[in-house]
Design an enzyme around this catalytic site. Structure first.
Site, PDB file in Angstrom:
ATOM      1  N   SER A 112      21.187 -12.987 -32.388  1.00 31.96           N
ATOM      2  CA  SER A 112      20.299 -12.058 -31.982  1.00 31.96           C
ATOM      3  C   SER A 112      20.833 -10.438 -32.300  1.00 31.96           C
ATOM      4  O   SER A 112      21.153 -10.371 -33.670  1.00 31.96           O
ATOM      5  CB  SER A 112      19.885 -11.832 -30.382  1.00 31.96           C
ATOM      6  OG  SER A 112      18.843 -10.814 -30.019  1.00 31.96           O
ATOM      7  N   HIS A 113      20.942  -9.740 -31.697  1.00 33.64           N
ATOM      8  CA  HIS A 113      21.423  -8.145 -31.953  1.00 33.64           C
ATOM      9  C   HIS A 113      22.986  -8.106 -32.014  1.00 33.64           C
ATOM     10  O   HIS A 113      23.629  -7.099 -32.502  1.00 33.64           O
ATOM     11  CB  HIS A 113      21.150  -7.361 -30.765  1.00 33.64           C
ATOM     12  CG  HIS A 113      21.324  -7.732 -29.309  1.00 33.64           C
ATOM     13  ND1 HIS A 113      21.077  -8.788 -28.656  1.00 33.64           N
ATOM     14  CD2 HIS A 113      22.681  -7.412 -28.513  1.00 33.64           C
ATOM     15  CE1 HIS A 113      21.661  -9.132 -27.605  1.00 33.64           C
ATOM     16  NE2 HIS A 113      22.610  -8.002 -27.580  1.00 33.64           N
ATOM     17  N   ASP A 276      15.643  -5.987 -34.469  1.00 33.57           N
ATOM     18  CA  ASP A 276      17.062  -6.446 -34.327  1.00 33.57           C
ATOM     19  C   ASP A 276      17.280  -7.610 -35.241  1.00 33.57           C
ATOM     20  O   ASP A 276      16.434  -7.949 -36.075  1.00 33.57           O
ATOM     21  CB  ASP A 276      17.518  -6.825 -32.883  1.00 33.57           C
ATOM     22  CG  ASP A 276      16.752  -8.006 -32.275  1.00 33.57           C
ATOM     23  OD1 ASP A 276      15.732  -8.366 -32.882  1.00 33.57           O
ATOM     24  OD2 ASP A 276      17.160  -8.783 -31.711  1.00 33.57           O
ATOM     25  N   ASP A 278      17.239 -11.089 -35.048  1.00 32.73           N
ATOM     26  CA  ASP A 278      16.201 -12.128 -35.283  1.00 32.73           C
ATOM     27  C   ASP A 278      14.667 -11.580 -34.951  1.00 32.73           C
ATOM     28  O   ASP A 278      13.893 -12.350 -34.834  1.00 32.73           O
ATOM     29  CB  ASP A 278      16.717 -13.035 -34.248  1.00 32.73           C
ATOM     30  CG  ASP A 278      16.512 -12.645 -32.886  1.00 32.73           C
ATOM     31  OD1 ASP A 278      16.766 -11.523 -32.300  1.00 32.73           O
ATOM     32  OD2 ASP A 278      16.493 -13.558 -32.035  1.00 32.73           O
ATOM     33  N   ASP A 280      13.102  -9.874 -32.593  1.00 32.30           N
ATOM     34  CA  ASP A 280      12.478 -10.105 -31.303  1.00 32.30           C
ATOM     35  C   ASP A 280      12.643  -8.740 -30.411  1.00 32.30           C
ATOM     36  O   ASP A 280      11.759  -8.481 -29.451  1.00 32.30           O
ATOM     37  CB  ASP A 280      12.667 -11.153 -30.479  1.00 32.30           C
ATOM     38  CG  ASP A 280      14.277 -11.290 -30.065  1.00 32.30           C
ATOM     39  OD1 ASP A 280      15.020 -10.445 -30.359  1.00 32.30           O
ATOM     40  OD2 ASP A 280      14.593 -12.252 -29.630  1.00 32.30           O
ATOM     41  N   ARG A 281      13.407  -7.842 -30.771  1.00 30.26           N
ATOM     42  CA  ARG A 281      13.370  -6.498 -30.126  1.00 30.26           C
ATOM     43  C   ARG A 281      12.849  -5.358 -30.808  1.00 30.26           C
ATOM     44  O   ARG A 281      12.720  -5.648 -32.149  1.00 30.26           O
ATOM     45  CB  ARG A 281      15.030  -6.144 -29.815  1.00 30.26           C
ATOM     46  CG  ARG A 281      15.765  -7.161 -29.223  1.00 30.26           C
ATOM     47  CD  ARG A 281      17.042  -6.598 -28.696  1.00 30.26           C
ATOM     48  NE  ARG A 281      17.735  -7.584 -27.892  1.00 30.26           N
ATOM     49  CZ  ARG A 281      18.631  -7.139 -27.057  1.00 30.26           C
ATOM     50  NH1 ARG A 281      19.329  -5.958 -27.071  1.00 30.26           N
ATOM     51  NH2 ARG A 281      19.415  -8.115 -26.346  1.00 30.26           N
ATOM     52  N   LYS A 375       9.502 -12.536 -26.901  1.00 27.39           N
ATOM     53  CA  LYS A 375       9.407 -11.134 -27.357  1.00 27.39           C
ATOM     54  C   LYS A 375       9.401 -10.898 -28.808  1.00 27.39           C
ATOM     55  O   LYS A 375       9.801 -11.673 -29.472  1.00 27.39           O
ATOM     56  CB  LYS A 375      10.651  -9.983 -26.778  1.00 27.39           C
ATOM     57  CG  LYS A 375      12.155 -10.633 -27.025  1.00 27.39           C
ATOM     58  CD  LYS A 375      13.040  -9.750 -26.307  1.00 27.39           C
ATOM     59  CE  LYS A 375      14.388  -9.834 -26.653  1.00 27.39           C
ATOM     60  NZ  LYS A 375      15.088 -11.061 -26.208  1.00 27.39           N
TER      61      LYS A 375
HETATM   62  C1  G16 Z   1      18.508 -11.770 -24.881  1.00 28.19           C
HETATM   63  C2  G16 Z   1      17.405 -12.289 -23.852  1.00 28.19           C
HETATM   64  C3  G16 Z   1      16.731 -11.124 -23.095  1.00 28.19           C
HETATM   65  C4  G16 Z   1      17.810 -10.226 -22.341  1.00 28.19           C
HETATM   66  C5  G16 Z   1      18.838  -9.950 -23.387  1.00 28.19           C
HETATM   67  C6  G16 Z   1      19.881  -9.213 -22.651  1.00 28.19           C
HETATM   68  O1  G16 Z   1      17.909 -10.917 -25.824  1.00 28.19           O
HETATM   69  O2  G16 Z   1      16.348 -13.193 -24.694  1.00 28.19           O
HETATM   70  O3  G16 Z   1      15.693 -11.792 -22.256  1.00 28.19           O
HETATM   71  O4  G16 Z   1      17.019  -9.435 -21.777  1.00 28.19           O
HETATM   72  O5  G16 Z   1      19.255 -11.160 -24.088  1.00 28.19           O
HETATM   73  O6  G16 Z   1      20.581  -9.985 -21.755  1.00 28.19           O
HETATM   74  P1  G16 Z   1      21.958  -9.898 -21.150  1.00 28.19           P
HETATM   75  O7  G16 Z   1      21.817  -8.628 -20.292  1.00 28.19           O
HETATM   76  O8  G16 Z   1      22.399 -11.011 -20.473  1.00 28.19           O
HETATM   77  O9  G16 Z   1      22.769  -9.518 -21.944  1.00 28.19           O
HETATM   78  P2  G16 Z   1      18.067 -11.279 -27.281  1.00 28.19           P
HETATM   79  O10 G16 Z   1      17.309 -10.266 -28.163  1.00 28.19           O
HETATM   80  O11 G16 Z   1      19.791 -11.065 -27.225  1.00 28.19           O
HETATM   81  O12 G16 Z   1      17.662 -12.609 -27.398  1.00 28.19           O
END
Ligand code: G16
Length: 542
Positions: A112-113, A276, A278, A280-281, A375
């Site tokens: 992801s990010h 981000d 992938d 989704d953000r 998302k």
């Molecule tokens: C993931 C999850 C999200 C979550 C985020 C932050 O996002 O899919 O639902 O809100 O991580 O999680 P944490 O606070 O546990 O770091 P992504 O965009 O990284 O897949």
């Protein structure tokens, strides 16, 4: 030929908030990725000859793992693998493909990010047949399986060339390489008024989309510059790179600082956005104003019926617990239910499947709807554009109008990154120990009305998730939430979420840092942050 390879279990393959994330070096250990993939294949339900979707955000190490995943899928009895060209699929596009093709599930390779490259992070997540992240029952079963795994199955045939769209076979399995953008772009056109947005842009409305050298580049180019007619150059950093150009593909004030600076400048475009790693953000910025993710959720929920795919309005709204309560006020006014879930998109899946909610969102820059089960960054951008085209107002006017109608929820998230794991556990443990005695305690003008450790019972399957974050509620509705991130790969990340509601429109133009200052100081006192972590300030404020 199908080979059975002997292996030894690893004891650290427990998926976090969103799949298994580790440093590339960790993932590169012999058999590490194969073990996790085999654990998924062993526990995930599927019929004979099932379809599997595979794709990733293009980060370093994607390619070898995608090739292994294809060879292992062939050895594990899948009938078809649908994979994005060059291995690329944004997370929402993968979710859509899984649903469209009635696949048994999908493997999404992404951290992801988190930063990429040989020294960066890598990740694997599994999505189920509804297109959404595997729920806890499956991630737990995968983890359990990984601890006893002794062998995995893999075809010794090479994986096909992923740069060519079309079909080939490996063992008895068909490998279908698809254009990663086409189906997704088609779906977006069923939801939004592309004609209206095109007219807005043709009329001189300017925009800038920062793809951060991550997966949304090709999607944004096709949709914004192609279908919607925005001029070339609207999409910046649009070529996906294995190391994201050395950047950190997290669309927040720190890592998307360039975009934000551009949006605050004298020649700022009307609308700015970023996504981000992938896809989704999302980050939404108007000329002279950054829209916080929690506010964005509330604003989109309030106006979503302006988009053709949502004219019937919303059935309900879901937000993760630490997300601000701005959306709750929209739900109340619209007479629909608001669901508060733990952090993690996987908790929205059942609510969306049951038709109980139409729109969901998280403070971590995630917004989405029932069109997929993830998302969706570009979806949020397009919904904003559709709303702006319909209202014929600036982002700033929409935001301020919303605050006027619903009140403003001042909100900040403070992240303390890579802190010592023991210190972090100690901090959370101490908070939990003090919960019972906290109610009634006074901190300056603030009085604690309630304190708990959030737990959630899924209204559909009755599953219970405990220990999801410590909430300190104050009389008057202000709130401080403490929790540890489930997506980091080094040490622990403490997240402190701070919010307060301000109904008085005359007090809506205070800087959040100032509006929340008493709560910020109180968070340090209650959480003993400085004392326990040695940090006097957060690394990132979102
Ligand atoms: C993931 C999850 C999200 C979550 C985020 C932050 O996002 O899919 O639902 O809100 O991580 O999680 P944490 O606070 O546990 O770091 P992504 O965009 O990284 O897949």
């Amino acid at each position: 030929m199908i080979e059975t390879v002997a292996t030894k279990p690893f004891d650290d393959q427990k998926p976090g908030t969103s799949g298994l994330r580790k440093k590339v070096a960790h993932f590169s250990q012999p058999h590490y990725a194969e073990n996790f993939l085999q654990s998924i294949f062993d526990v995930a339900e599927r019929g004979p000859g099932a379809t599997l979707v595979i794709g990733g955000d293009g980060r370093y190490f994607n390619r070898p793992v995608i090739e292994k995943a294809i060879r292992m899928a062939a050895a594990n009895g899948f009938g078809r693998v649908v994979v994005g060209q060059n291995g690329l699929l944004s997370t929402p596009a993968a979710s859509h493909l899984i649903r469209q093709r009635k696949a048994a599930g999908g493997i999404v390779l992404s951290a992801s990010h988190n930063p990429g490259g040989p020294d960066g992070d890598f990740g694997i997540k599994y999505n189920i047949g509804n297109g959404g992240p595997a729920p806890e029952a499956i991630t737990e079963a995968t983890f359990k399986r990984s601890r006893t795994l002794q062998e995995y199955k893999i075809s010794d045939a090479p994986a096909p060339d992923l740069s060519v769209v079309g079909e080939t076979t490996i063992e008895a399995m068909v490998v279908e390489v698809v254009d990663p953008v086409a189906d997704y772009a088609e779906l977006m056109q069923t939801l939004f008024d592309f004609g209206k947005i095109r007219a807005l842009i043709a009329g001189g409305f300017t925009l800038s989309f920062d793809a951060m050298h991550a997966v949304t580049g090709p999607y944004a180019k096709t949709i914004l510059e192609g279908l919607l007619g925005a001029p070339e150059g609207t999409v910046v950093n649009g070529v996906p790179l294995e190391d994201f150009g050395g950047g950190h593909p997290d669309p927040n004030a720190v890592h998307a600082a360039e975009l934000i600076a551009r949006m605050m400048g004298p020649d700022a475009p009307d609308f700015g956005a970023a996504s981000d790693g992938d896809g989704d953000r999302n980050l939404i910025v108007g000329r002279g104003i950054v829209v916080s993710p929690s506010d964005s959720l509330a604003m989109l929920a309030a106006d979503i019926q302006r988009a053709p795919g949502y004219t019937q309005g919303i059935t309900g709204i879901a937000r993760s617990m630490p997300t601000s309560q701005a959306a709750d006020r929209v739900a109340a006014k619209r007479g629909v239910k608001l669901y508060e879930t733990p952090t993690g998109w996987k908790f929205f899946g059942n609510l969306l499947d049951a038709g109980m909610v139409t729109i969901c969102g998280e403070e971590s820059a995630g917004t989405g709807s029932d069109h997929v089960r993830e998302k969706d960054g570009l979806w949020a951008v397009l919904l904003w554009l559709n709303i702006l085209a319909d209202r014929k107002e600036s982002v700033k006017a929409v935001v301020e109008g919303h605050w006027q109608e619903f009140g403003r929820t001042y909100y900040q998230r403070h992240d303390y990154e890579e802190i010592d794991s023991k210190a972090a556990e100690g901090l959370m443990g101490s908070l939990r120990d003090r919960l019972a005695s906290m109610s009634g305690q006074r901190f300056g003008t603030l009085v604690v009305s309630e304190a708990d450790d959030f737990s959630y019972k899924d209204p559909i399957d009755g599953s219970i998730s405990t220990g999801q974050g410590v909430r300190i509620l104050f009389s008057g509705g202000a709130r401080i939430v403490f929790r540890l991130s489930g997506t980091g790969t080094k040490g622990a990340t403490l997240r402190v979420y701070i919010e307060r509601f301000e109904p008085d429109a005359a007090k809506h133009d205070i800087a959040p840092q100032e509006a929340l200052s008493e709560l910020i100081d109180t968070a340090d006192v209650i959480g003993e942050i400085t004392k326990r972590t040695g940090r006097s300030a957060p690394d990132v404020i979102t």
